[in-house]
Design a protein around this motif. Sequence first.
Motif, PDB file in Angstrom:
ATOM      1  N   SER A 270      -5.347 -14.599  78.325  1.00 32.53           N
ATOM      2  CA  SER A 270      -3.149 -14.884  78.145  1.00 32.53           C
ATOM      3  C   SER A 270      -3.071 -15.108  76.680  1.00 32.53           C
ATOM      4  O   SER A 270      -3.780 -15.352  75.522  1.00 32.53           O
ATOM      5  CB  SER A 270      -3.142 -15.200  78.884  1.00 32.53           C
ATOM      6  N   TYR A 271      -2.104 -15.475  76.635  1.00 30.21           N
ATOM      7  CA  TYR A 271      -1.275 -15.567  75.916  1.00 30.21           C
ATOM      8  C   TYR A 271      -0.724 -17.216  75.887  1.00 30.21           C
ATOM      9  O   TYR A 271      -0.536 -17.406  76.732  1.00 30.21           O
ATOM     10  CB  TYR A 271      -0.273 -15.218  75.189  1.00 30.21           C
ATOM     11  N   SER A 272       0.038 -17.972  74.784  1.00 35.55           N
ATOM     12  CA  SER A 272       0.972 -18.907  74.582  1.00 35.55           C
ATOM     13  C   SER A 272       2.081 -18.781  75.072  1.00 35.55           C
ATOM     14  O   SER A 272       2.413 -19.865  75.719  1.00 35.55           O
ATOM     15  CB  SER A 272       1.418 -19.779  73.213  1.00 35.55           C
TER      16      SER A 272
ATOM     17  N   GLU B 162      -7.943 -28.122  80.450  1.00 39.76           N
ATOM     18  CA  GLU B 162      -6.133 -28.783  79.255  1.00 39.76           C
ATOM     19  C   GLU B 162      -5.409 -28.652  80.408  1.00 39.76           C
ATOM     20  O   GLU B 162      -4.970 -28.299  81.677  1.00 39.76           O
ATOM     21  CB  GLU B 162      -6.121 -27.348  78.783  1.00 39.76           C
ATOM     22  N   ASP B 163      -5.118 -29.723  80.193  1.00 39.49           N
ATOM     23  CA  ASP B 163      -3.447 -29.519  81.350  1.00 39.49           C
ATOM     24  C   ASP B 163      -2.165 -28.571  80.819  1.00 39.49           C
ATOM     25  O   ASP B 163      -1.985 -28.339  80.071  1.00 39.49           O
ATOM     26  CB  ASP B 163      -2.743 -31.257  81.483  1.00 39.49           C
ATOM     27  N   CYS B 164      -1.230 -28.810  81.730  1.00 38.83           N
ATOM     28  CA  CYS B 164      -0.136 -28.049  81.671  1.00 38.83           C
ATOM     29  C   CYS B 164       1.099 -28.174  81.428  1.00 38.83           C
ATOM     30  O   CYS B 164       2.687 -27.827  81.377  1.00 38.83           O
ATOM     31  CB  CYS B 164       0.212 -27.472  83.729  1.00 38.83           C
ATOM     32  N   ASN B 165       1.060 -29.228  80.503  1.00 40.79           N
ATOM     33  CA  ASN B 165       2.231 -30.076  80.215  1.00 40.79           C
ATOM     34  C   ASN B 165       2.708 -29.073  78.945  1.00 40.79           C
ATOM     35  O   ASN B 165       1.477 -28.615  78.244  1.00 40.79           O
ATOM     36  CB  ASN B 165       2.127 -31.366  79.123  1.00 40.79           C
ATOM     37  N   TYR B 166       4.045 -28.716  78.239  1.00 37.05           N
ATOM     38  CA  TYR B 166       4.200 -28.847  76.946  1.00 37.05           C
ATOM     39  C   TYR B 166       3.321 -29.327  75.725  1.00 37.05           C
ATOM     40  O   TYR B 166       3.360 -28.148  75.257  1.00 37.05           O
ATOM     41  CB  TYR B 166       5.791 -29.499  76.464  1.00 37.05           C
ATOM     42  N   LEU B 167       3.534 -30.222  75.247  1.00 41.01           N
ATOM     43  CA  LEU B 167       2.055 -30.746  74.456  1.00 41.01           C
ATOM     44  C   LEU B 167       1.445 -31.489  75.189  1.00 41.01           C
ATOM     45  O   LEU B 167       1.044 -32.770  75.757  1.00 41.01           O
ATOM     46  CB  LEU B 167       2.833 -32.021  73.441  1.00 41.01           C
TER      47      LEU B 167
ATOM     48  N   GLY C 204      -9.100 -33.852  73.020  1.00 37.68           N
ATOM     49  CA  GLY C 204      -8.272 -33.697  72.178  1.00 37.68           C
ATOM     50  C   GLY C 204      -6.510 -33.694  72.606  1.00 37.68           C
ATOM     51  O   GLY C 204      -6.383 -33.543  73.701  1.00 37.68           O
ATOM     52  N   GLY C 205      -5.432 -33.926  71.284  1.00 42.15           N
ATOM     53  CA  GLY C 205      -4.055 -33.368  72.527  1.00 42.15           C
ATOM     54  C   GLY C 205      -2.738 -33.689  70.611  1.00 42.15           C
ATOM     55  O   GLY C 205      -3.420 -34.411  70.024  1.00 42.15           O
ATOM     56  N   GLY C 206      -1.767 -33.462  71.828  1.00 40.75           N
ATOM     57  CA  GLY C 206      -0.560 -33.806  70.692  1.00 40.75           C
ATOM     58  C   GLY C 206      -0.977 -32.397  69.556  1.00 40.75           C
ATOM     59  O   GLY C 206      -1.247 -32.344  69.236  1.00 40.75           O
ATOM     60  N   VAL C 207       1.206 -32.272  69.408  1.00 41.46           N
ATOM     61  CA  VAL C 207       1.064 -31.499  67.906  1.00 41.46           C
ATOM     62  C   VAL C 207       2.060 -32.774  66.962  1.00 41.46           C
ATOM     63  O   VAL C 207       2.475 -33.197  67.314  1.00 41.46           O
ATOM     64  CB  VAL C 207       1.844 -31.011  68.491  1.00 41.46           C
ATOM     65  N   THR C 208       1.759 -32.489  65.455  1.00 39.84           N
ATOM     66  CA  THR C 208       2.388 -33.059  64.563  1.00 39.84           C
ATOM     67  C   THR C 208       2.874 -31.524  63.895  1.00 39.84           C
ATOM     68  O   THR C 208       2.057 -30.994  63.067  1.00 39.84           O
ATOM     69  CB  THR C 208       1.367 -33.683  63.598  1.00 39.84           C
TER      70      THR C 208
ATOM     71  N   ALA D 295      10.429 -32.638  72.060  1.00 35.43           N
ATOM     72  CA  ALA D 295      10.792 -34.398  72.309  1.00 35.43           C
ATOM     73  C   ALA D 295      11.773 -33.640  74.256  1.00 35.43           C
ATOM     74  O   ALA D 295      11.290 -34.256  74.898  1.00 35.43           O
ATOM     75  CB  ALA D 295      12.042 -34.501  72.298  1.00 35.43           C
ATOM     76  N   TYR D 296      12.573 -32.697  73.976  1.00 35.08           N
ATOM     77  CA  TYR D 296      13.030 -32.053  74.920  1.00 35.08           C
ATOM     78  C   TYR D 296      11.637 -31.970  76.431  1.00 35.08           C
ATOM     79  O   TYR D 296      12.301 -31.508  77.588  1.00 35.08           O
ATOM     80  CB  TYR D 296      14.188 -31.311  74.945  1.00 35.08           C
ATOM     81  N   TYR D 297      11.559 -30.660  76.009  1.00 36.84           N
ATOM     82  CA  TYR D 297      10.305 -30.053  76.959  1.00 36.84           C
ATOM     83  C   TYR D 297       8.891 -31.576  77.547  1.00 36.84           C
ATOM     84  O   TYR D 297       8.426 -31.286  78.306  1.00 36.84           O
ATOM     85  CB  TYR D 297       9.370 -29.248  76.093  1.00 36.84           C
ATOM     86  N   SER D 298       8.872 -32.171  76.607  1.00 34.58           N
ATOM     87  CA  SER D 298       7.939 -33.262  77.099  1.00 34.58           C
ATOM     88  C   SER D 298       8.851 -34.244  77.996  1.00 34.58           C
ATOM     89  O   SER D 298       8.147 -35.012  78.841  1.00 34.58           O
ATOM     90  CB  SER D 298       8.080 -33.985  75.173  1.00 34.58           C
TER      91      SER D 298
END
Length: 437
Positions: free
Chosen positions: A87-89, A290-295, A310-314, A427-430
């Motif tokens: 699928s897609y993001s 992969e988990d279902c969190n936004y990040l 792996g994880g997180g976004v910069t 930050a809001y979605y996290s």
Amino acid sequence: MSAQTASPRAASVPHTDSYYASSVNDHAPWPELTDNIECDVCIVGAGYTGISSALYLCEAGYDVVVLEAARVGWGASGRNGGQVVNSYSRDIDVIEERYGRQTADMLGSMMFEGASIIRQRIDQYAIDCDYRPGCIFAALSARQLARLRDQQKLWNRYGHTELTLLNESTVRREIATDRYVGGLLDKNGGHLHPLNLVLGEAEAVRRHGGRIFEGSAVTRIEHGDPARVHTAKGQVKAKYVILAGNAYLSQQLAPRLTRLSMPCGSQIVATEPLSDDMALSLLPNNYCVEDCNYLLDYFRLTADNRMLYGGGVTYGGKNPPNIDSVILPKLNRTFPQLKGVKIDYRWGGNFLLTLSRLPQFGRLENNIYYMQGDSGHGVTLTHLAGKLITEMLRGDAERFDAFARLPHMPFFGGRNFQVPFTMLGAAYYSLRDRLGV
């Protein structure tokens, strides 16, 4: 000295110091471009998008040249988590809500094709890249699990029935952690060694007569019919040009594209090899997760039993000063039984994010095309992209145009403020994830 006999990798930079680079398959080098040559299609970028396009075009009989500033698979294609995710993001229900049923049906008919293409390429060209089937989407809350139930129904509607919903008990049989309340197992997903995949596909391009040049950064593109693509030491005259640099595309080559997207970094660590018993206890069926969190976090076992996490976004694409400090707390929380394990590799790389989280396909000039912005789903989407651009150049543009018609807006704040504004949104979605909202 002709381009084909130029000194191999004369201007190439090494791959990032990753587990993938240390376990890469042997392969013959590619030269630097030092001559003026001609072709049907010139592709800028030798990652998955560029190499997938080159292979499909070569198979269709086109004379193809690929120009790479560094090395084949040097960017995200050789650094990612190695997860084959369908699928897609943004899933198909969001696409239908935003763009209508007709667009959703067209994109929905393609959302499992990329994974099938990868498996077909591996079989057709005997690519040794450690492919293993099975991917789990892991839910950290009841709300996330409910969304996975909806996702299963949605994907079933589009013909994908190889899905198993996992409850709290069954997910713990697959992942030795108490973090998850359930999950969705996709047998049509999987995981692999991403650098060996792209190198294997590049070898297939070579066998079909395609020409790949490393250490050959494009300095400018002279529009016209034909177009002229310039490097420091050579030039390619081409009927068509495809921009496939994604997060590593030079801003000066296509400023219109860079305004519509933003490089984002993701970081990964790989442990020392674990014992067979330990590896089997953590992920008994060797599925990736992969988990279902936004990040989100993502992890899997490598062929030699390392835990790759792996994880997180910069936002903006820079690595944090200390990757271990970002990733190890996540790894230890998921698998406390690995606390104190030695980390042999840590690295980062950039993917390209769009505001809509959907890919951007289109045309800049009459004969200059682009495909970019897979927003975290690049392993599968890039392989589909190569097929679609080939269909389009052969006269059947329907599927390519289904993506090209998607509207795209620039990030809020322009080049100066897109990073802080996006960080505020993340930050809001996290926070919503942490609150289970």
